[in-house]
Scaffold this active site. Sequence first.
Site, PDB file in Angstrom:
ATOM      1  N   LYS A  20       8.659 -14.874  33.215  1.00 50.99           N
ATOM      2  CA  LYS A  20       7.791 -15.565  34.180  1.00 50.99           C
ATOM      3  C   LYS A  20       8.590 -16.018  35.393  1.00 50.99           C
ATOM      4  O   LYS A  20       9.815 -16.222  35.326  1.00 50.99           O
ATOM      5  CB  LYS A  20       7.088 -16.777  33.555  1.00 50.99           C
ATOM      6  CG  LYS A  20       8.002 -17.904  33.036  1.00 50.99           C
ATOM      7  CD  LYS A  20       8.415 -18.931  34.076  1.00 50.99           C
ATOM      8  CE  LYS A  20       9.417 -19.939  33.531  1.00 50.99           C
ATOM      9  NZ  LYS A  20      10.202 -20.631  34.532  1.00 50.99           N
ATOM     10  N   ASP A 147       7.569 -24.028  27.776  1.00 49.90           N
ATOM     11  CA  ASP A 147       7.134 -22.774  28.404  1.00 49.90           C
ATOM     12  C   ASP A 147       6.521 -21.786  27.407  1.00 49.90           C
ATOM     13  O   ASP A 147       6.010 -20.744  27.813  1.00 49.90           O
ATOM     14  CB  ASP A 147       8.326 -22.074  29.083  1.00 49.90           C
ATOM     15  CG  ASP A 147       8.759 -22.772  30.367  1.00 49.90           C
ATOM     16  OD1 ASP A 147       7.985 -23.568  30.914  1.00 49.90           O
ATOM     17  OD2 ASP A 147       9.897 -22.502  30.815  1.00 49.90           O
TER      18      ASP A 147
HETATM   19  O1  C5P Z   1      10.529 -27.795  26.234  1.00 54.29           O
HETATM   20  P1  C5P Z   1      11.872 -27.183  26.276  1.00 54.29           P
HETATM   21  O2  C5P Z   1      12.642 -27.345  25.003  1.00 54.29           O
HETATM   22  O3  C5P Z   1      11.887 -25.770  26.746  1.00 54.29           O
HETATM   23  O4  C5P Z   1      12.657 -27.988  27.384  1.00 54.29           O
HETATM   24  C1  C5P Z   1      14.053 -27.915  27.478  1.00 54.29           C
HETATM   25  C2  C5P Z   1      14.547 -29.126  28.245  1.00 54.29           C
HETATM   26  O5  C5P Z   1      14.127 -29.035  29.614  1.00 54.29           O
HETATM   27  C3  C5P Z   1      14.026 -30.449  27.769  1.00 54.29           C
HETATM   28  O6  C5P Z   1      14.802 -30.950  26.733  1.00 54.29           O
HETATM   29  C4  C5P Z   1      14.143 -31.296  29.032  1.00 54.29           C
HETATM   30  O7  C5P Z   1      15.496 -31.679  29.247  1.00 54.29           O
HETATM   31  C5  C5P Z   1      13.799 -30.304  30.126  1.00 54.29           C
HETATM   32  N1  C5P Z   1      12.362 -30.352  30.487  1.00 54.29           N
HETATM   33  C6  C5P Z   1      11.893 -31.455  31.173  1.00 54.29           C
HETATM   34  N2  C5P Z   1      10.581 -31.510  31.531  1.00 54.29           N
HETATM   35  C7  C5P Z   1       9.751 -30.485  31.246  1.00 54.29           C
HETATM   36  C8  C5P Z   1      10.203 -29.355  30.560  1.00 54.29           C
HETATM   37  C9  C5P Z   1      11.533 -29.317  30.185  1.00 54.29           C
HETATM   38  O8  C5P Z   1      12.638 -32.395  31.474  1.00 54.29           O
HETATM   39  N3  C5P Z   1       8.479 -30.570  31.624  1.00 54.29           N
END
Ligand code: C5P
Length: 310
Positions: A20, A147
């Site tokens: 993406k 995501d």
């Molecule tokens: O959700 P995911 O594990 O992919 O996110 C990885 C990291 O990216 C989270 O731990 C956070 O530090 C950051 N993140 C964030 N806000 C979001 C998505 C991700 O701060 N909306």
Amino acid sequence: MTPLVGDELSHRVSVSVPAKVNLQLSIGALRADGYHDLVTVFQAVSLYDEVTVTAADRLSVRVAGAGTDAVPTDRTNLAARAAELLAEEVGMVPLVGIDITKRIPVAGGMAGGSADAAAALVACNTLWRLGFSTEELHPIAARLGSDVPFSLLGGTAVGEGRGEILKALPTFRPIHWALAFAHHPLSTPSVYRELDRLRGADVDPIELAQPLLDALDAGDPVALGEALSNDAEQAALTLAPHLGTLLNWGSTAGALGSIVSGTGPTCAFLGRDEAHARDMAAELAELPLCRRAEYAYGPVDGPKVVPDEH
Ligand code: C5P
């Protein structure tokens, strides 16, 4: 626990899953749970990983493709966690070998790990004949990562919350991109942390950009180029200053828009048309700033089971 052995035809399932880009990535304040509120517009583009799950006597992961040294092959791999979570949901043991063939850059800002997790959900759902719909898989996807729900959906969609609250957006004309896989992988948390450091507590309210929606509606690439935006860009540029040179290259090459994809370091250059985007990708591939460059178009559908040739 039910053994997960299918018949000869269904002991293996392959799923192809797209990367993406974010056409808009507006990042709100840091929340108490460590995430940031987002308003984003995701678009799935024609750069695919392939994930194959095969009935086995234990869970295992193998990864092939360029730059995959950094991808874990233990249970911390997001695709393995996807298989575990889905199996847990239905009271089964995830007895599968997972083979991932990567073309989506690792730690590249194109949701490669999330794509592999979404593909693993779809592949295991098919292998185990669970019959869950995309909507039913959504909560599991959201537990795996912000995501992953979009990676399951594909197309073009508005994402809110931490990215998991989705609304599909119809897009009528293809958008042509040159994607530059720049050196210096960036971890998503490090870019968000840098953004928090740069802007402190002073965070503007975020909202969906009407000019972007209008440009998508009209299928107008010039207006689309002007409407592209990414709040993570400054933080990515601070951590990887060579990306500034790469984005400037976009202006000289006549890109209608040049953005860091998600949290980077991949940069996406919007072409006037397919031929222009392909030309830019060919030129980018020659730049020492890039590991690799590719043409891709969007939007494309989400994960798809690949027909078995046997
Ligand atoms: O959700 P995911 O594990 O992919 O996110 C990885 C990291 O990216 C989270 O731990 C956070 O530090 C950051 N993140 C964030 N806000 C979001 C998505 C991700 O701060 N909306």
